[in-house]
Each structure stands twice: as C-alpha cells, then as structure tokens.
Write a protein that holds these residues in place. Structure first.
Motif, PDB file in Angstrom:
ATOM      1  N   LYS A  33     -58.803  34.263  21.887  1.00 32.38           N
ATOM      2  CA  LYS A  33     -59.509  34.708  20.686  1.00 32.38           C
ATOM      3  C   LYS A  33     -58.511  35.290  19.694  1.00 32.38           C
ATOM      4  CE  LYS A  33     -63.914  36.065  22.719  1.00 32.38           C
ATOM      5  NZ  LYS A  33     -64.878  37.161  22.812  1.00 32.38           N
ATOM      6  N   PRO A  81     -58.359  38.322  18.246  1.00 34.92           N
ATOM      7  CA  PRO A  81     -57.774  39.630  18.618  1.00 34.92           C
ATOM      8  C   PRO A  81     -56.748  39.505  19.745  1.00 34.92           C
ATOM      9  CG  PRO A  81     -60.169  39.755  18.541  1.00 34.92           C
ATOM     10  CD  PRO A  81     -59.821  38.314  18.381  1.00 34.92           C
ATOM     11  N   HIS A  82     -56.973  38.582  20.675  1.00 29.42           N
ATOM     12  CA  HIS A  82     -55.990  38.384  21.747  1.00 29.42           C
ATOM     13  C   HIS A  82     -54.645  37.997  21.156  1.00 29.42           C
ATOM     14  CE1 HIS A  82     -59.468  37.016  24.605  1.00 29.42           C
ATOM     15  NE2 HIS A  82     -59.505  38.310  24.346  1.00 29.42           N
ATOM     16  N   PHE A  91     -52.921  40.977  19.444  1.00 28.00           N
ATOM     17  CA  PHE A  91     -52.368  42.019  20.306  1.00 28.00           C
ATOM     18  C   PHE A  91     -51.420  41.492  21.374  1.00 28.00           C
ATOM     19  CE2 PHE A  91     -55.796  44.317  18.353  1.00 28.00           C
ATOM     20  CZ  PHE A  91     -55.227  45.567  18.161  1.00 28.00           C
ATOM     21  N   GLN A  92     -51.545  40.225  21.742  1.00 28.46           N
ATOM     22  CA  GLN A  92     -50.682  39.702  22.798  1.00 28.46           C
ATOM     23  C   GLN A  92     -49.465  38.945  22.281  1.00 28.46           C
ATOM     24  OE1 GLN A  92     -50.932  40.347  26.094  1.00 28.46           O
ATOM     25  NE2 GLN A  92     -52.551  41.730  25.488  1.00 28.46           N
TER      26      GLN A  92
END
Ligand SMILES: Nc1ncnc2c1ncn2[C@@H]1O[C@H](COP(=O)(O)OP(=O)(O)O)[C@@H](O)[C@H]1O
Ligand SMILES: [Mg+2]
Lengths: 254, 304
Positions: free
Chosen positions: B213, B215-216, B219-220
C-alpha cells in the motif's frame, strides 16, 4: 485450464500502439521466454499483467479469475500478491539490509499499520531466511544492499519475489545489467524455481540464445504484435528473422 | 597524422591557418558572449560602488587608525574578561558567579526552546507537505501547486513572517514561533521533497508490484532512504532557527538570550556582558555542530 490467459490485449500510449491484439495462454509451471527487438512491447506486456500499466483493451485472467483489467484497487492489490516481479535494475532499497528488502515482499499481505511499522511474523521471517538460503545468500542476510554485487542484488530481488509465495514470476530483462557469469547463475536460479517450486516464469530477454537455452516456450514480439508462439526447438533462423527483421539475424546469432 | 603535425609546426612559426581563432595576431582562447559581457558590467559596477563607498564614507571626524586599535581592544576585553551582571538576569546583586551562570543558561534555554518548537512544528508540516510534493510520490498537479505555494512562503523572509503574525498575536514569543515555523516549512519542505525525489521510481514500482500500500511504501522505502538527509536538514534548520531566535529575542520581544544581548548592547553598554552572552551562544553553536556530526555518523556509518 491455463493458468494465465491473455486475450486480444491492446495497449496504446496516447497514439503509440505498443501492443496489438495479443493473445496467448500459459500453463502452470511453464518457463516462457519473451523476445523481440527493443520497443516491441515486451516490457509493456509484463507490466500489463500485474497492472502496473492499464491496458487499453482485452482480457488478462489468472486462474480463470476476474479480468485484471476490470479489477478495483483492492482486488488489484490482492492479485499482485500472487505475481512476483524481477527487474533489470533490481529496484532494492539500497540503504536497507538484505533481509529487510526481502521482507518487503510480504507487504502486500499486510494491513496498513503493521506494514507501516514493519511488523513481520516469525513465520514470515523464517520464510525469508529460508528463501535467502535457497539463493545462496545466507552470509549476506544483514548486509546493506548497496554493498552487494549486481548478481547478489538480483538474487535479493528474486528472494523478495519468492517470499510473496507467488504462483507466477514476471522478469523484465533480469540479466541485462549483469556479466555473463552472474547472468548464467541468475538464469539457473530461475530454472530451479520453476522446476523445484513449480512457479510459472515469464521472462523478457534480449538474448535469443539464452531464451532458447532456458525457456521451453518462446513468445516473439515485433512492433507490438505476437509473431511467434511456440516451443523453443522450433525457433528457426527464419522465425528469428521474422521477429527481429532481416538485417538483425547475423548479429543476434553470433 | 604526420601532415597535422607539420601544419602545427608551421603555424607556431608564422601564419596561423584558422582565422577565426585569431584576433590582433593572438590566438583567442575564450569567446566573448553576451552573458560574459553582462557579468563583466555587473562586476565593474560593484567595484565602482565599493570604492565609492569607502572613499566617501562619513567617519564623523573619527581618527580611523585609533578607532581601529580601540575596536580591537574592546573585542579583547569582550572575550577575555566576560562576566554577567546578576541583576540583568533577575538575580540579587549578592548572587555568586555560578547561580548567575545557571540563570543565564535558563534564559539561553528559552531561546533554544523557541528554536526547537519552531523547527518541530515546521518540520512536521514540511514532512507531510514534502511527501505530497515529491514528484515520484504524487501527480504533477498536486506537486506543482504545493511547491508554488511553498516557494512563496520561502521567498518572504523569516522576520517578515514574524511581524505579519505579530499583527494578530502581538509582538512576543507566539508570533516569533509561528513566523519562524512558517519559514521553516518553506525551507524544509523543499529540502525534504528533494531528498524523497532521489529515491528511484523503480523501487516504488517494485513495492507497488508486490501489492504494497501507499503508506507501506512511504514508511518502508521512502523514509529509510531519506532519513539521513532529513535529519541533517532538520538539524541545519535548527541551527538557523537558533540564530534567528536570538535575533527575535531582541527584534520581536520573543524573550530568551537575544533580549539580554540586546539590553547589554543597546541599553547597558556592557561590553563584558556582551562577551559573556556571545561566548555562551558560541558554545551552543559548537555543541550543535558536534551533535550534527555524530548524528550523521550514526545514521550513515558506511558512507563516511
Ligand atoms: N510510458 C510510455 N509512454 C509512451 N510510450 C511508451 C511508454 N512506454 C513504452 N512506450 C512505447 O511503447 C513501445 C513498446 O515499448 P516497450 O514495451 O518498452 O518495449 P520493449 O520492452 O520491448 O523494449 C515503444 O514504442 C515505446 O516507445
Ligand atoms: Mg523493455
């Protein structure tokens, strides 16, 4: 029943026709090589399959499921978890370690919060280590990816695709940035994945000899059209000329 | 090959064959372009005004050499015998050196707090806007809109923002923090979004292809790749905000060590206290320098 079914697939970029009425089917566990001159639509084809690109028309079905072209966002996301992808430039996060990059392959299964915080289950971590072992990367688990060689990076790329536990892996020129030694190693790993894990492999290549050595079946593209679809043994010089054009064949065959 | 060499030797001896490379019998190695002419004119004007300024400066009848010596002497006093007046820091006359020092540190703490608060507020807003403005993370329209607005915010100097907010909030710490935060957003949003944009689009695509996704991916992949430069930019901005907060203490009545500096310089005319405060500020600046270096080393150990 074929695993992947592509019917009348067409893709226009504005008014550039990149894929023209392409139809074929792939059985589970096949190793398919896709060849053709650059600009013939190979990249476009594999990207249409996992909907990184939305095709203009036609049908793509996995396991007789819904047409990928008609899926909504969450359906696409779910379908993508079953499709691994390997890139020419590896596309790893250089600043992260090997295992962190491999675990990225699990993000597709995660909800927003656990993905954002990178919470992976013990099972997932075990799976990642297992896959890294399979690819001979045990010693590099905690290395940062920018310290790896090209061949090692590509193996991390493969590992990331494998932890997805995909049923099919798409590769877009996986060996075009590698030296011959590493290229062979990568192709051997892909063969091993296909034969031992039964995962279907679709691989774009621009080396005809490599495609013939590894793929049981070849799809040949020219100018967006599928001009050859058959076993690699039947890929004769005339057929190669049809795919690459008359002038090119000497260059390619040498 | 040999004919080229012989052509070269004759050229060195006498006539040079390529006429356009020659002016007044000399070989020309740089062409005069309009851009160069402009640059030269601008430089000439600057040189003229500099000389003119120095020659016509109004010294009010001061004896320049003597004043120079005096200035050096004052600086010497300032930095060799610094001391603070207890009452200027809200202490009783009888207070010892150390309690006065502690009280000065407390005032310095106010300045640091102003800088910290505006860097934090501005940084958080800049982070969100930076993600929305990074070309590889959104579409061009959103990116251009945000970048345009923020470019405007950045074009207005910090002091002006503080004065603008002083209309509503009155001169003081609130206006200073809001104004400083505003300009911090302008600065950091640009820095952040540029470091986000350094992440290869292929990496984003790879994660997208596996079903990750949005947001993943942020942040990743995006954050881990740019954390070092985000931290260093934020820290650089903190250093800037510290300097600005010192100035705002005086100019906008925001309090803190800047106000004391203003008082000792413009009201008490206390050279030794100016030295005392300046040295304190200097120590803080040095400390920040050290911390910045440490942070960089910690987050990017192999890149050094
Ligand atoms: N993003 C794009 N925008 C416009 N045209 C594109 C884009 N990507 C590919 N094309 C065009 O589509 C055709 C097929 O390209 P591609 O699928 O990349 O071929 P291949 O991978 O076989 O080299 C080419 O003519 C190419 O110029
Ligand atoms: Mg391609």
């Amino acid at each position: 029943m074929p695993q992947l079914h592509v019917k009348n697939l067409t893709k226009y970029y504005k008014d550039v026709l990149a894929l023209s009425d392409v139809s074929f089917a792939v059985e589970k566990g096949d190793f398919v090589g896709i060849i053709g001159p650059s600009g013939s639509g190979k990249t476009t084809l594999v990207r249409c399959i996992n909907r990184l690109i939305t095709a203009t028309g036609g049908e793509i079905c996995l396991n007789n499921d819904k047409n990928i072209l008609e899926m909504n966002r969450s359906e696409i996301r779910k379908a993508r978890t079953g499709i691994g992808m390997i890139f020419q430039h590896y596309n790893l996060v250089d600043r992260l370690t090997v295992i962190e990059n491999v675990l990225h392959g699990r993000l597709g299964y995660k909800n927003t919060v656990s993905g954002v915080f990178g919470h992976y289950t013990e099972g997932e971590k075990r799976k990642a280590l297992e896959v890294l072992g399979l690819l001979g990367l045990d010693e590099h688990v905690y290395r940062r990816c920018d310290q790896l060689s090209g061949g090692q990076k590509q193996r991390v790329g493969i590992a990331r695709a494998l932890v997805q536990e995909p049923e099919i892996i798409l590769c877009d020129e996986p060996i075009s940035s590698l030296d011959p030694g590493s290229s062979k190693k990568i192709m051997d790993y892909l063969r091993k994945i296909q034969s031992e894990l039964g995962i279907t492999i679709l691989v774009n290549l621009h080396q005809v000899d490599v495609a013939r050595t590894y793929a049981k079946r070849i799809l040949g593209f020219n100018n967006g059209k599928l001009v050859y679809d058959g076993p690699s043994e039947l890929l004769t010089t005339e057929r190669i000329q049809e795919i690459y054009g008359k002038e090119a064949h000497e260059l390619i065959l040498n | 090959m040999s004919s080229m060499i012989s052509a070269g030797t004759t050229a060195a001896g006498g006539a040079i064959p390529q006429h356009h490379h020659v002016r007044k019998g000399r070989i020309v190695i740089s062409k005069v372009t309009p851009a160069k002419l402009w640059l030269r004119s601008v430089l000439a004007v600057l040189v003229f005004f500099t000389l003119y300024g120095f020659l016509t400066i109004d010294t009010a009848g001061a004896d320049l050499p003597a004043s120079f010596v005096q200035t050096v002497r004052y600086f010497w006093i300032m930095f060799t015998s610094p001391r603070a007046v207890a009452s200027h820091f809200g202490m009783s006359q009888s207070a010892g050196g150390f309690p006065v020092f502690l009280s000065a540190v407390k005032v310095l703490g106010i300045t640091l707090a102003l800088a910290f608060l505006s860097t934090l507020t501005g940084g958080v807003v800049a982070l969100v806007l930076g993600l929305l403005a990074a070309r590889n993370l959104t579409n061009d329209r959103i990116s251009n809109t945000i970048k345009g607005i923020v470019a405007f915010i950045r074009a207005v100097p910090t002091v002006l923002w503080v004065l603008i907010f002083a209309i509503g909030a009155g001169l003081g710490a609130v206006a200073a923090v809001i104004g400083m935060s505003f300009h911090t957003v302008g600065h950091l949003m640009k820095a952040y979004s540029e470091s986000f944009e350094e992440l290869d689009e292929g990496v984003i695509e790879a994660l997208r292809a596996s079903g990750a996704k949005w947001p993943h991916i942020i942040f990743q992949a995006v954050m881990p790749s740019s954390i070092t430069s985000i931290l260093s930019w934020t820290f650089i901005r903190f250093e800037i905000n510290f300097a600005v907060a010192v100035a705002m203490g005086a100019a906008a009545g925001a309090g803190g060590i800047g106000f004391n500096l203003f008082m000792s310089a413009g009201y008490f005319f206390d050279i030794r206290e100016i030295g005392y405060i300046t040295l304190m500020i200097l120590v803080v600046a040095l400390l920040m320098e050290v911390i910045a270096a440490r942070l960089k080393k910690h987050y990017q150990p192999d890149a050094l």
